[in-house]
Write an enzyme that holds these catalytic residues in place. Structure first.
Site, mmCIF file in Angstrom:
data_model
loop_
_atom_site.group_PDB
_atom_site.id
_atom_site.type_symbol
_atom_site.label_atom_id
_atom_site.label_comp_id
_atom_site.label_asym_id
_atom_site.label_seq_id
_atom_site.Cartn_x
_atom_site.Cartn_y
_atom_site.Cartn_z
ATOM 1 N N THR A 225 0.869 -1.158 0.000
ATOM 2 C CA THR A 225 0.000 0.000 0.000
ATOM 3 C C THR A 225 0.910 1.214 0.000
ATOM 4 O O THR A 225 2.042 1.124 0.453
ATOM 5 C CB THR A 225 -0.872 0.044 1.275
ATOM 6 O OG1 THR A 225 -1.459 -1.224 1.493
ATOM 7 C CG2 THR A 225 -1.962 1.084 1.181
ATOM 8 N N ARG B 227 -12.067 -8.625 -4.678
ATOM 9 C CA ARG B 227 -11.706 -8.364 -3.279
ATOM 10 C C ARG B 227 -11.263 -6.916 -3.072
ATOM 11 O O ARG B 227 -10.532 -6.346 -3.867
ATOM 12 C CB ARG B 227 -10.593 -9.324 -2.866
ATOM 13 C CG ARG B 227 -10.055 -9.104 -1.439
ATOM 14 C CD ARG B 227 -8.823 -8.236 -1.404
ATOM 15 N NE ARG B 227 -8.247 -8.131 -0.060
ATOM 16 C CZ ARG B 227 -7.285 -7.270 0.273
ATOM 17 N NH1 ARG B 227 -6.789 -6.460 -0.634
ATOM 18 N NH2 ARG B 227 -6.820 -7.238 1.519
ATOM 19 N N VAL B 228 -11.717 -6.321 -1.983
ATOM 20 C CA VAL B 228 -11.313 -4.971 -1.594
ATOM 21 C C VAL B 228 -10.826 -5.018 -0.155
ATOM 22 O O VAL B 228 -11.460 -5.632 0.702
ATOM 23 C CB VAL B 228 -12.487 -3.978 -1.718
ATOM 24 C CG1 VAL B 228 -12.077 -2.598 -1.218
ATOM 25 C CG2 VAL B 228 -12.973 -3.898 -3.161
ATOM 26 N N ASP C 264 -8.657 -2.709 3.130
ATOM 27 C CA ASP C 264 -8.959 -1.586 4.011
ATOM 28 C C ASP C 264 -8.639 -0.224 3.415
ATOM 29 O O ASP C 264 -9.179 0.786 3.862
ATOM 30 C CB ASP C 264 -8.198 -1.750 5.330
ATOM 31 C CG ASP C 264 -6.686 -1.643 5.124
ATOM 32 O OD1 ASP C 264 -6.155 -2.400 4.283
ATOM 33 O OD2 ASP C 264 -6.038 -0.821 5.790
ATOM 34 N N GLY D 40 -1.145 -2.896 5.741
ATOM 35 C CA GLY D 40 -1.112 -4.175 6.429
ATOM 36 C C GLY D 40 -2.083 -5.160 5.828
ATOM 37 O O GLY D 40 -2.561 -4.976 4.705
ATOM 38 N N GLY E 289 -5.253 -6.279 5.024
ATOM 39 C CA GLY E 289 -6.467 -5.486 4.957
ATOM 40 C C GLY E 289 -7.651 -6.046 5.708
ATOM 41 O O GLY E 289 -8.410 -5.303 6.345
#
Length: 312
Positions: free
Chosen positions: A176, A204-205, A207, A228, A230
């Site tokens: 990220t 998929r999604v 955080d 991290g 998610g």
């Protein structure tokens, strides 16, 4: 002059120094420095924190060294699907998820915040909005890199979304990028962008584009961007939890960040960390992993670029 400062990250996790060549480390540190300076320049010129975090994140998205934009990992279908989020300290926010043809997803998230009545747009709808607002269609070829293809091939036939063996210093890093900033007018802002996880399926999604999980900003309190695993950061509402501890318990930014990152999140297997800046310009990096790509320019103008946890 009122205080202002900025911090950025390029992901956190298992970053192995024994597999990091000097040339690669130098290239990564260079990109981190360029990114944080791009954001800091906005602040020194009297710009807003929200514009500073966009400027910094765009540099990271344009680099192949980080899992966002150009350097994004590949899905099970050998595509790039990217998520991004931005939040202003006045509670304005914009986010996009599962976009495939936008060079700088953070710029699109900014436009969602500024030019729509919504907070989160996804997939084809997000791209329809993008093209109506001047974003250029970017072919998937732009995002393709040999490194990301090799990572996918290593695990594609399994149900895994994380490499069992690291062939690259940060193959086991939860990729990220993000930035947080305080401007001269007391405005806080946070931005986060990601390519997600290798071999992901089903749209998929994680955080990163979710307010209160991977991204949060609140004037008079704190701005946070997370990196991290998610799913764990979603379940624990990490950034909202940190902000709440500061707001209601009166904890300072260091105490609140460490309590969350080293507490229940770690106990349940949530590896990663956060970057945060409070309303006084105090910066803190909290991580429970071996490393985090990170850089900052504090309120005294001091530049710092770091990778490994032991150097905090």
């Amino acid at each position: 002059m009122p205080p202002f400062s900025i911090a950025i990250h390029g992901g956190a996790g298992t970053i192995l120094p024994e597999q990091m060549s000097a040339s690669l480390q130098s290239a990564i540190e260079h990109d981190l420095e360029v990114a944080v300076k791009a954001g800091y320049q906005v602040l020194t010129q009297g710009g807003l924190s929200v514009d500073a975090v966009v400027a910094a994140v765009k540099v990271l998205e344009d680099s192949p060294h980080f899992n966002a934009g150009k350097g994004s990992v590949l899905t099970h279908k050998e595509m790039v699907e990217m998520d991004a989020c931005i939040m202003n300290g006045n509670s304005e926010a914009g986010a996009v998820a599962c976009v495939r043809h936008i060079k700088n997803p953070i710029a699109l998230a900014y436009d969602v915040m500024q030019q729509s009545q919504h907070v989160l747009l996804m997939g084809d709808g997000a791209e329809e909005f993008a093209f109506q607002h001047g974003h250029i269609f970017t072919e998937q070829d732009y995002f393709f890199t040999d490194r990301r293809y090799e990572q996918l091939m290593a695990i594609k036939d399994s149900n895994s979304v994380a490499l069992s063996e690291a062939n690259y210093p940060d193959d086991d890093k939860h990729g990220t990028v993000g930035a947080v900033a305080l401007d001269q007018y007391g405005n806080l802002a946070a931005a986060t962008s990601t390519g997600g996880i290798t071999n992901k399926k089903y749209g998929r999604v994680g955080d990163s584009p979710i307010i209160g999980a991977g991204t949060f900003a609140e004037n008079g309190n704190v701005a946070i961007s997370a990196a991290g695993v998610g799913e764990f950061f979603l379940r624990k509402a990490v950034s909202a939890d940190i902000a709440a501890r500061m707001r209601y318990l009166g904890e300072n930014v260091q105490t609140a960040c460490e309590a969350v990152i080293q507490g229940e999140l770690k106990e349940m297997g949530g590896e990663g960390g956060v970057i945060a800046v409070d309303c006084q310009g105090e910066i803190h990096f909290a991580l429970n992993s071996i490393g985090m790509y990170r850089a900052s320019v504090d309120k005294s103008g001091q530049l710092n670029v770091k990778i490994y946890a032991e150097k905090t």
